[in-house]
Motif scaffolding. Structure first.
Motif, PDB file in Angstrom:
ATOM      1  N   GLU A  37      36.844  42.302  33.663  1.00 15.23           N
ATOM      2  CA  GLU A  37      38.089  42.858  33.134  1.00 15.23           C
ATOM      3  C   GLU A  37      39.028  43.264  34.274  1.00 15.23           C
ATOM      4  O   GLU A  37      40.251  43.159  34.141  1.00 15.23           O
ATOM      5  N   ILE A  38      38.461  43.712  35.384  1.00 14.72           N
ATOM      6  CA  ILE A  38      39.279  44.049  36.569  1.00 14.72           C
ATOM      7  C   ILE A  38      39.960  42.788  37.084  1.00 14.72           C
ATOM      8  O   ILE A  38      41.145  42.798  37.412  1.00 14.72           O
ATOM      9  N   ALA A  43      44.703  39.397  37.699  1.00 20.19           N
ATOM     10  CA  ALA A  43      45.371  38.115  37.441  1.00 20.19           C
ATOM     11  C   ALA A  43      46.670  38.329  36.661  1.00 20.19           C
ATOM     12  O   ALA A  43      47.682  37.670  36.938  1.00 20.19           O
ATOM     13  N   THR A  44      46.640  39.245  35.719  1.00 21.85           N
ATOM     14  CA  THR A  44      47.837  39.519  34.926  1.00 21.85           C
ATOM     15  C   THR A  44      48.942  40.091  35.811  1.00 21.85           C
ATOM     16  O   THR A  44      50.107  39.685  35.702  1.00 21.85           O
ATOM     17  N   LEU A  90      40.174  32.257  41.304  1.00 26.23           N
ATOM     18  CA  LEU A  90      41.552  31.980  40.896  1.00 26.23           C
ATOM     19  C   LEU A  90      42.213  33.205  40.286  1.00 26.23           C
ATOM     20  O   LEU A  90      43.415  33.439  40.497  1.00 26.23           O
ATOM     21  N   LEU A  91      41.451  34.002  39.538  1.00 24.37           N
ATOM     22  CA  LEU A  91      42.016  35.214  38.936  1.00 24.37           C
ATOM     23  C   LEU A  91      42.604  36.139  39.995  1.00 24.37           C
ATOM     24  O   LEU A  91      43.587  36.840  39.754  1.00 24.37           O
ATOM     25  N   TRP A  92      42.003  36.127  41.176  1.00 24.86           N
ATOM     26  CA  TRP A  92      42.468  36.975  42.268  1.00 24.86           C
ATOM     27  C   TRP A  92      43.495  36.263  43.149  1.00 24.86           C
ATOM     28  O   TRP A  92      43.885  36.783  44.190  1.00 24.86           O
ATOM     29  N   GLY A  93      43.933  35.073  42.728  1.00 31.73           N
ATOM     30  CA  GLY A  93      44.998  34.381  43.450  1.00 31.73           C
ATOM     31  C   GLY A  93      44.556  33.167  44.247  1.00 31.73           C
ATOM     32  O   GLY A  93      45.378  32.535  44.906  1.00 31.73           O
ATOM     33  N   GLY A  94      43.264  32.872  44.231  1.00 31.78           N
ATOM     34  CA  GLY A  94      42.773  31.686  44.927  1.00 31.78           C
ATOM     35  C   GLY A  94      42.888  31.789  46.441  1.00 31.78           C
ATOM     36  O   GLY A  94      43.089  32.877  46.993  1.00 31.78           O
ATOM     37  N   ASP A  95      42.746  30.654  47.105  1.00 36.05           N
ATOM     38  CA  ASP A  95      42.803  30.644  48.578  1.00 36.05           C
ATOM     39  C   ASP A  95      44.132  31.190  49.091  1.00 36.05           C
ATOM     40  O   ASP A  95      44.172  31.918  50.090  1.00 36.05           O
ATOM     41  N   GLU A  96      45.212  30.863  48.388  1.00 36.23           N
ATOM     42  CA  GLU A  96      46.525  31.363  48.798  1.00 36.23           C
ATOM     43  C   GLU A  96      46.621  32.877  48.610  1.00 36.23           C
ATOM     44  O   GLU A  96      47.272  33.561  49.396  1.00 36.23           O
TER      45      GLU A  96
END
Length: 129
Positions: A37-38, A43-44, A90-96
């Motif tokens: 959920e975090i 991601a949101t 990906l939820l945390w923004g991925g490699d970028e």
């Protein structure tokens, strides 16, 4: 809107990071796995290009350091059957997102979240079309 002064730091993620977070949310919904959920909350925020706090930047850096190992898991990066670790990344923004968070951490250091830190302010500038 004026230019960003030397005392202001833009803590809104780049569009590619927002796009990665949105992709993570889509994959999580489609496959029913990946992230907590975090992670969904992060991601949101990223998807909506919210202005993040210095402590959130530090938490992002910490997340990526802990979860780098997930990239070695089965089906990491497989778009047809993605691993939970890939979706969470990906939820945390991925490699970028990782690269951006590391760069931002250099700028914010241990700055507090509330009030201006040593005259700096945390701002979010978005392009207008």
């Amino acid at each position: 809107m004026g230019d960003i002064s030397e005392d202001e730091i833009d803590l809104c993620c780049p569009q590619v990071v927002a796009d990665n977070a949105a992709k993570g949310l889509r994959l999580r919904k489609q496959f029913g796995r990946g992230g907590t959920e975090i992670g969904v909350a992060r991601a949101t925020e990223l998807k909506n290009r919210k202005n993040l706090s210095p402590s959130t930047i530090r938490r992002m850096v910490s997340y990526f350091a802990r979860h780098e190992v997930d990239k070695r898991g089965k089906n990491y990066g497989n778009e047809e059957n993605p691993s939970a670790g890939y979706i969470a990344w990906l939820l945390w923004g991925g490699d970028e997102g990782r690269a951006w968070a590391l760069e931002m951490k250099k700028k914010v250091g241990n700055a507090p979240d509330i009030g201006a830190a040593a005259g700096s302010s945390w701002v979010c500038f978005t392009e207008t079309l």
